[in-house]
Design a protein around this motif. Sequence first.
Motif, mmCIF file in Angstrom:
data_model
loop_
_atom_site.group_PDB
_atom_site.id
_atom_site.type_symbol
_atom_site.label_atom_id
_atom_site.label_comp_id
_atom_site.label_asym_id
_atom_site.label_seq_id
_atom_site.Cartn_x
_atom_site.Cartn_y
_atom_site.Cartn_z
ATOM 1 N N PHE A 1 0.644 -1.041 0.055
ATOM 2 C CA PHE A 1 0.011 -0.052 0.128
ATOM 3 C C PHE A 1 0.884 1.229 -0.086
ATOM 4 O O PHE A 1 0.780 2.179 -0.740
ATOM 5 N N ILE A 2 1.910 1.203 0.802
ATOM 6 C CA ILE A 2 2.768 2.351 1.055
ATOM 7 C C ILE A 2 3.758 2.691 -0.290
ATOM 8 O O ILE A 2 3.830 3.649 -0.867
ATOM 9 N N ASP A 3 4.254 1.447 -0.654
ATOM 10 C CA ASP A 3 5.139 1.614 -1.772
ATOM 11 C C ASP A 3 4.437 1.949 -3.091
ATOM 12 O O ASP A 3 4.806 2.466 -3.888
ATOM 13 N N ASP A 4 3.125 1.350 -3.360
ATOM 14 C CA ASP A 4 2.334 1.871 -4.289
ATOM 15 C C ASP A 4 2.000 3.446 -4.374
ATOM 16 O O ASP A 4 2.142 4.021 -5.696
ATOM 17 N N ALA A 5 1.788 4.096 -3.124
ATOM 18 C CA ALA A 5 1.610 5.485 -3.130
ATOM 19 C C ALA A 5 3.077 6.423 -3.413
ATOM 20 O O ALA A 5 3.066 7.046 -4.008
ATOM 21 N N THR A 6 3.890 5.674 -2.666
ATOM 22 C CA THR A 6 5.372 6.213 -3.007
ATOM 23 C C THR A 6 5.639 6.232 -4.565
ATOM 24 O O THR A 6 6.249 7.116 -4.964
ATOM 25 N N SER A 7 5.352 5.168 -5.092
ATOM 26 C CA SER A 7 5.699 4.863 -6.537
ATOM 27 C C SER A 7 4.815 6.121 -7.310
ATOM 28 O O SER A 7 5.398 6.632 -8.421
ATOM 29 N N THR A 8 3.681 6.419 -6.927
ATOM 30 C CA THR A 8 2.775 7.147 -7.764
ATOM 31 C C THR A 8 3.581 8.715 -7.620
ATOM 32 O O THR A 8 3.597 9.337 -8.493
ATOM 33 N N VAL A 9 4.068 8.901 -6.328
ATOM 34 C CA VAL A 9 4.545 10.224 -6.017
ATOM 35 C C VAL A 9 5.870 10.321 -6.865
ATOM 36 O O VAL A 9 6.022 11.494 -7.415
ATOM 37 N N GLN A 10 6.606 9.220 -6.843
ATOM 38 C CA GLN A 10 7.636 9.562 -7.883
ATOM 39 C C GLN A 10 7.727 9.624 -9.115
ATOM 40 O O GLN A 10 8.149 10.489 -9.959
ATOM 41 N N THR A 11 6.482 9.170 -9.587
ATOM 42 C CA THR A 11 6.149 9.174 -11.007
ATOM 43 C C THR A 11 5.428 10.798 -11.371
ATOM 44 O O THR A 11 6.080 11.225 -12.421
ATOM 45 N N ILE A 12 4.881 11.338 -10.312
ATOM 46 C CA ILE A 12 4.381 12.799 -10.697
ATOM 47 C C ILE A 12 5.713 13.781 -10.526
ATOM 48 O O ILE A 12 5.740 14.561 -11.595
ATOM 49 N N ALA A 13 6.704 13.287 -9.599
ATOM 50 C CA ALA A 13 7.838 14.032 -9.505
ATOM 51 C C ALA A 13 8.442 14.004 -10.874
ATOM 52 O O ALA A 13 9.282 14.973 -11.567
ATOM 53 N N THR A 14 8.761 12.919 -11.547
ATOM 54 C CA THR A 14 9.394 12.843 -12.793
ATOM 55 C C THR A 14 8.733 13.286 -13.862
ATOM 56 O O THR A 14 9.320 14.089 -14.668
ATOM 57 N N MET B 1 7.084 16.255 -13.448
ATOM 58 C CA MET B 1 7.188 17.674 -13.272
ATOM 59 C C MET B 1 8.608 18.025 -13.655
ATOM 60 O O MET B 1 8.836 19.222 -14.022
ATOM 61 N N GLU B 2 9.743 17.035 -13.806
ATOM 62 C CA GLU B 2 10.887 17.523 -14.291
ATOM 63 C C GLU B 2 10.876 17.508 -15.753
ATOM 64 O O GLU B 2 11.768 18.163 -16.252
ATOM 65 N N VAL B 3 10.532 16.388 -16.283
ATOM 66 C CA VAL B 3 10.445 16.448 -17.790
ATOM 67 C C VAL B 3 9.405 17.156 -18.429
ATOM 68 O O VAL B 3 9.856 17.761 -19.438
ATOM 69 N N ALA B 4 8.274 17.382 -17.967
ATOM 70 C CA ALA B 4 7.084 18.067 -18.579
ATOM 71 C C ALA B 4 6.463 18.984 -17.556
ATOM 72 O O ALA B 4 5.635 18.788 -16.982
ATOM 73 N N PRO B 5 7.340 20.353 -17.412
ATOM 74 C CA PRO B 5 6.712 21.163 -16.227
ATOM 75 C C PRO B 5 5.941 21.811 -16.476
ATOM 76 O O PRO B 5 5.254 22.647 -15.648
ATOM 77 N N LYS B 6 4.994 21.617 -17.880
ATOM 78 C CA LYS B 6 3.942 22.518 -17.850
ATOM 79 C C LYS B 6 2.670 22.037 -17.028
ATOM 80 O O LYS B 6 2.484 20.635 -16.780
ATOM 81 N N THR B 7 1.887 22.872 -16.574
ATOM 82 C CA THR B 7 0.710 22.543 -15.575
ATOM 83 C C THR B 7 -0.185 21.548 -16.234
ATOM 84 O O THR B 7 -0.835 20.786 -15.385
ATOM 85 N N GLU B 8 -0.406 21.765 -17.554
ATOM 86 C CA GLU B 8 -1.358 20.717 -18.093
ATOM 87 C C GLU B 8 -0.989 19.332 -18.064
ATOM 88 O O GLU B 8 -1.830 18.376 -17.856
ATOM 89 N N ALA B 9 0.303 19.148 -18.227
ATOM 90 C CA ALA B 9 0.842 17.722 -18.062
ATOM 91 C C ALA B 9 0.946 17.318 -16.777
ATOM 92 O O ALA B 9 0.689 15.938 -16.686
ATOM 93 N N ILE B 10 1.148 18.006 -15.829
ATOM 94 C CA ILE B 10 1.241 17.682 -14.646
ATOM 95 C C ILE B 10 -0.083 17.281 -13.987
ATOM 96 O O ILE B 10 -0.351 16.255 -13.215
#
Length: 488
Positions: free
Chosen positions: A52-65, A67-76
């Motif tokens: 449960f925790i790992d899945d949430a952490t993975s989701t957060v890491q994915t969004i962080a990626t 934000m780094e690759v496509a920092p536009k608000t629409e993509a995020i």
Amino acid sequence: MKYLQRYILVNLIITLTLSIFSYFVILQHDKDFEQSSIDRSLSIHEQQITNFIDDATSTVQTIATVMEVAPKTEAIQSAINSSRSKDGSYKSISIIDQNGRVIISSNSNLVGRREHSYDFYKQHKDPHQISINFSTEEFNGVDDIYISKFMTYQKQPVVIVAEMNINTLMTSVDAVQRLRSVELTDLNNNVIFTSRKLNEEGVSSSKTLQNVDWRLKITSNRHLELEALKTTAILFLLLTLIVATIQLFNNIYERQKEKLRLIEEINAQKKELIGMLAANTAHEIKNPLTSVRGFVELLELKYDRQGDNPHFAIIKTEIDRITDIVGQFLLLGRPTEENNEPTEVVKVVKDTLNFMKYDFDVHQMRLISSYQEPELYTMMATDQLKQVLINLLQNAKEAIPEGRSGVIEIKVQLQDMIIITISDNGIGMSESTLNQLYEPFFTTKITGTGLGLPVTRNMIELAGGTIEAQSTVDVGTTFIVRLPISQS
């Protein structure tokens, strides 16, 4: 009444002792089994929470990626909405600035709002810029946990927060553990989730989670002492029945043994009394018989020198017959003298067979003999052993009916004792006859005295041996004599 009280008391002592012992054994077994089951459940649920925790952490890491690759608000926004739609356990996924205000969120109602301060999310930040937090302000425990990732967005520090409802997972865990209480705390004992049916006294086990500083504890709600007591109560009833049954059979056995002992004692006294009576009677009869025979011989010399009168011979024959019967009475009642010299059994058997051979030949009976050992010795007196053999061989001969080809077999064997077996193919005996065989004066013969076998058994037993009869009606009889072995 006293016997019944003692019977009940013994039963209670035995059953109570066994029941108390059984109670502790059953209780310990149930505790061990419950502990083992809890440990297995802990491992399963620990993995559930970890995933449960790992899945949430993975989701957060994915969004962080993103934000780094496509920092536009629409993509995020698109990445956040996509992650939220895939997993219903997320209440919201948001990006919060350093003032604690939501700037982007899967829930548009939260944008611009401030739920927690920026420092709240930093409480448990690890070297990988990940923190896992929860709030203990809720009245019924913790509902939400926050998995946070710290990073820089548009040159400003922000935090990606995945807000999740922990109760969704923990309620399902609690439902699986129906007879147990579940508790989830941090290492400072702050409660994250707890069952409503929490039991502090039952068997329990706890485990610290691997990817978060939380502790999962499972406690049994079973009243193991009461369950063990119920099982023991049933066992107590069964044990009472079993012990009572054993006592009953033991009582029957003891009474039967006492009855047999009394019968043996009565038979011994009866035998002794008959022996004394027989000896006294024989002594009183024998002296007059000697005188009568003497006078008959004198009368024969005076009145029948030529032997023409057959009545004198008949009288003397009958007197001799009476003398033989009296002699058997004396053998029944007279104590046997000790024999200081060992007797060679095979030699006595052969001498006896030679002595009786003529009688067997006259009656056209076949005599078979076999000897396992050439020399066997016993302490029974020679004349007594010879008398025993004559009695048994004579009985075997008389048991064979007219018109039947008689076969009498005698064997001498060595096992733990010397065994002499005498078998015939005569008329045999019934079970009732076998039971009365050694009683004085019991006989199946028209002219028998019923003293031969009692005298025979008396001599064998005084020599330390035994005699046994086996018979089948119209097939034959076997007498088995066992005598103790002696050195030559």
